[in-house]
Structures are given as structure tokens and as C-alpha cells.
Write a protein that holds these residues in place. Structure first.
Motif, PDB file in Angstrom:
ATOM      1  N   ALA A  17       5.367   5.711  16.626  1.00  0.00           N
ATOM      2  CA  ALA A  17       5.264   4.654  15.625  1.00  0.00           C
ATOM      3  C   ALA A  17       6.332   4.835  14.555  1.00  0.00           C
ATOM      4  O   ALA A  17       6.667   5.942  14.153  1.00  0.00           O
ATOM      5  CB  ALA A  17       3.873   4.681  15.001  1.00  0.00           C
ATOM      6  N   ALA A  18       6.873   3.715  14.100  1.00  0.00           N
ATOM      7  CA  ALA A  18       7.869   3.740  13.036  1.00  0.00           C
ATOM      8  C   ALA A  18       7.210   4.166  11.733  1.00  0.00           C
ATOM      9  O   ALA A  18       6.018   3.959  11.524  1.00  0.00           O
ATOM     10  CB  ALA A  18       8.498   2.364  12.903  1.00  0.00           C
ATOM     11  N   ASP A  19       7.997   4.743  10.853  1.00  0.00           N
ATOM     12  CA  ASP A  19       7.503   5.190   9.556  1.00  0.00           C
ATOM     13  C   ASP A  19       7.758   4.093   8.531  1.00  0.00           C
ATOM     14  O   ASP A  19       8.906   3.788   8.214  1.00  0.00           O
ATOM     15  CB  ASP A  19       8.202   6.486   9.150  1.00  0.00           C
ATOM     16  N   PHE A  20       6.685   3.499   8.024  1.00  0.00           N
ATOM     17  CA  PHE A  20       6.784   2.446   7.018  1.00  0.00           C
ATOM     18  C   PHE A  20       6.315   2.943   5.655  1.00  0.00           C
ATOM     19  O   PHE A  20       5.998   2.151   4.783  1.00  0.00           O
ATOM     20  CB  PHE A  20       5.962   1.223   7.450  1.00  0.00           C
ATOM     21  N   SER A  21       6.281   4.258   5.456  1.00  0.00           N
ATOM     22  CA  SER A  21       5.734   4.810   4.220  1.00  0.00           C
ATOM     23  C   SER A  21       6.683   4.689   3.025  1.00  0.00           C
ATOM     24  O   SER A  21       6.223   4.695   1.883  1.00  0.00           O
ATOM     25  CB  SER A  21       5.339   6.270   4.416  1.00  0.00           C
ATOM     26  N   GLU A  22       7.980   4.564   3.269  1.00  0.00           N
ATOM     27  CA  GLU A  22       8.925   4.485   2.154  1.00  0.00           C
ATOM     28  C   GLU A  22       8.633   3.263   1.283  1.00  0.00           C
ATOM     29  O   GLU A  22       8.521   2.146   1.771  1.00  0.00           O
ATOM     30  CB  GLU A  22      10.360   4.411   2.670  1.00  0.00           C
ATOM     31  N   GLY A  23       8.476   3.495  -0.002  1.00  0.00           N
ATOM     32  CA  GLY A  23       8.202   2.417  -0.955  1.00  0.00           C
ATOM     33  C   GLY A  23       6.726   2.088  -1.110  1.00  0.00           C
ATOM     34  O   GLY A  23       6.354   1.254  -1.925  1.00  0.00           O
ATOM     35  N   SER A  24       5.867   2.746  -0.334  1.00  0.00           N
ATOM     36  CA  SER A  24       4.431   2.453  -0.405  1.00  0.00           C
ATOM     37  C   SER A  24       3.789   3.159  -1.596  1.00  0.00           C
ATOM     38  O   SER A  24       4.078   4.314  -1.883  1.00  0.00           O
ATOM     39  CB  SER A  24       3.724   2.899   0.876  1.00  0.00           C
ATOM     40  N   ASN A  25       2.892   2.434  -2.256  1.00  0.00           N
ATOM     41  CA  ASN A  25       2.069   2.988  -3.334  1.00  0.00           C
ATOM     42  C   ASN A  25       0.592   2.941  -2.956  1.00  0.00           C
ATOM     43  O   ASN A  25      -0.277   2.978  -3.823  1.00  0.00           O
ATOM     44  CB  ASN A  25       2.290   2.209  -4.635  1.00  0.00           C
ATOM     45  N   ALA A  26       0.322   2.830  -1.675  1.00  0.00           N
ATOM     46  CA  ALA A  26      -1.054   2.691  -1.200  1.00  0.00           C
ATOM     47  C   ALA A  26      -1.881   3.928  -1.516  1.00  0.00           C
ATOM     48  O   ALA A  26      -1.382   5.052  -1.461  1.00  0.00           O
ATOM     49  CB  ALA A  26      -1.073   2.430   0.301  1.00  0.00           C
ATOM     50  N   LYS A  27      -3.141   3.683  -1.821  1.00  0.00           N
ATOM     51  CA  LYS A  27      -4.087   4.772  -2.080  1.00  0.00           C
ATOM     52  C   LYS A  27      -4.803   5.116  -0.784  1.00  0.00           C
ATOM     53  O   LYS A  27      -5.274   4.240  -0.070  1.00  0.00           O
ATOM     54  CB  LYS A  27      -5.088   4.351  -3.143  1.00  0.00           C
ATOM     55  N   SER A  28      -4.925   6.398  -0.525  1.00  0.00           N
ATOM     56  CA  SER A  28      -5.574   6.867   0.695  1.00  0.00           C
ATOM     57  C   SER A  28      -7.065   6.538   0.692  1.00  0.00           C
ATOM     58  O   SER A  28      -7.729   6.580  -0.339  1.00  0.00           O
ATOM     59  CB  SER A  28      -5.404   8.386   0.824  1.00  0.00           C
ATOM     60  N   TRP A  29      -7.582   6.210   1.885  1.00  0.00           N
ATOM     61  CA  TRP A  29      -9.019   6.046   2.089  1.00  0.00           C
ATOM     62  C   TRP A  29      -9.558   7.231   2.886  1.00  0.00           C
ATOM     63  O   TRP A  29     -10.714   7.247   3.264  1.00  0.00           O
ATOM     64  CB  TRP A  29      -9.294   4.741   2.834  1.00  0.00           C
TER      65      TRP A  29
END
Length: 189
Positions: A17-29
Motif C-alpha cells: 500500500a502507498a503511504d499517504f501519511s505525509e501531511g496528515s493530522n489525523a488522530k489515532s483510533w
């Protein structure tokens, strides 16, 4: 042809899977196989994308909404918004039907579990090219507006007329009211 193209997109899951984490501010669940993900996508009616059976304005809330990811053309399933329950994200995404958006949230990817790929929990959304983010938390507000007669304390599902009608017919265990009474007596008395 459109159906074939859409099905090919669904099957086009890369081995890694591609890494789309750059720029993310998502909070972990703290969900299994979750990863923060920020990407651009077009908000689409999934039924339309897969079958070619298209409805105006993504079905006006009667159809499941999807995200056609710009980076790779993959159809992503946004099955949760940022609220603690798993109510879904269609209410939050519907105003963006047919538009390019940026979304931030959590992406579930596990190629070892069938079906556990490209599942998204959208936390924030904005139209591409704009600055203002919208929190994906509208489901309960929309439910309250649709069911003004169900005001009161407690979670929405305890007050939902459809849920209560179903429970009145089948009981909490789905085995009928008589069997429910027997089980409740056995378990709690």
C-alpha cells in the motif's frame, strides 16, 4: 465499459500500500491496521462508479459515497466519520458530491484480511484549493434534525424510532419478546 473500468480500479490494489501519511493530522483510533492518511479525491456515488447506474447528487443520501483517489485512481470506501460511533461518513461527504476534495483521516490497509483495504475513516474534509477544513461530525446533528420527536438523554440509537420499533417486535436478542423475557430473567434476576 465504465463498469469494467470501475471494477478494474477496485482490483488495482498495489501489493504494498502507498503511504499517504505525509501531511496528515489525523488522530489515532487505535484500530487494527490503521494509518494516518491525507489525500485528494473526487467524491462519488459508489453505485454509479461500479455499475453506471447514476443518481443525481450522489443519490441525495440514499447511496454510499466513495472517494476516487487522485494519486492512483483507487476507489476508497469512507465508512466512518470522526464521531465515536461508526455511523458512516455519507452525511459529511454528500455536500461535496462530484467535487475534488482533500480528506484527512485513517486508512485501513491489511492485504492479509480479505476486504480490509482502502477503508477510510474521514476526520476532516475540504474542497480542493480551499483553506477551510470541515470536521466530519455531522451525522448526529443530521439525525437529530430528522427525528425531532426523539429528543432526550442518552445516545441516539436508544431513542431512534426505527430501532425501538424493531426491538418492540423482535426483542433485544432478536429471538422474540417471550424468549427475551426468559433470558433476561435467567441472566439478571
Amino acid at each position: 465499459m465504465k463498469r469494467f473500468f470501475a471494477l478494474a480500479l477496485l482490483a488495482a490494489t498495489p501489493a504494498a500500500a502507498a503511504d499517504f501519511s505525509e501531511g496528515s493530522n489525523a488522530k489515532s483510533w487505535n484500530l487494527y491496521a490503521e494509518a494516518p492518511a491525507f489525500f485528494e479525491a473526487k467524491v462519488v456515488d459508489i453505485t454509479c462508479e461500479i455499475t453506471g447506474d447514476c443518481a443525481e447528487n450522489c443519490g441525495n443520501g440514499t447511496r454510499q459515497i466513495g472517494l476516487l483517489r487522485a494519486a492512483d485512481g483507487v476507489l476508497v470506501f469512507p465508512n466512518k466519520n470522526s464521531q465515536s460511533g461508526f455511523q458512516g461518513a455519507s452525511v459529511d461527504l454528500l455536500p461535496f458530491c462530484g467535487k475534488q476534495v482533500e480528506v484527512d483521516g485513517l486508512l485501513i490497509e491489511d492485504t492479509d484480511i480479505p476486504g480490509a483495504t482502502n477503508i477510510f475513516q474521514v476526520q476532516t474534509i475540504r474542497e480542493a484549493g480551499t483553506e477551510e477544513w470541515t470536521k466530519a461530525n455531522m451525522w448526529t446533528k443530521a439525525w437529530d434534525a430528522k427525528h425531532p420527536e426523539a429528543k432526550g438523554k442518552g445516545p441516539w440509537f436508544r431513542r431512534d424510532p426505527r430501532v425501538n420499533a424493531h426491538l418492540a417486535e423482535t426483542g433485544h436478542f432478536g429471538l422474540g419478546l417471550e424468549k427475551d423475557a426468559e433470558l433476561i430473567k435467567e441472566l439478571f434476576e
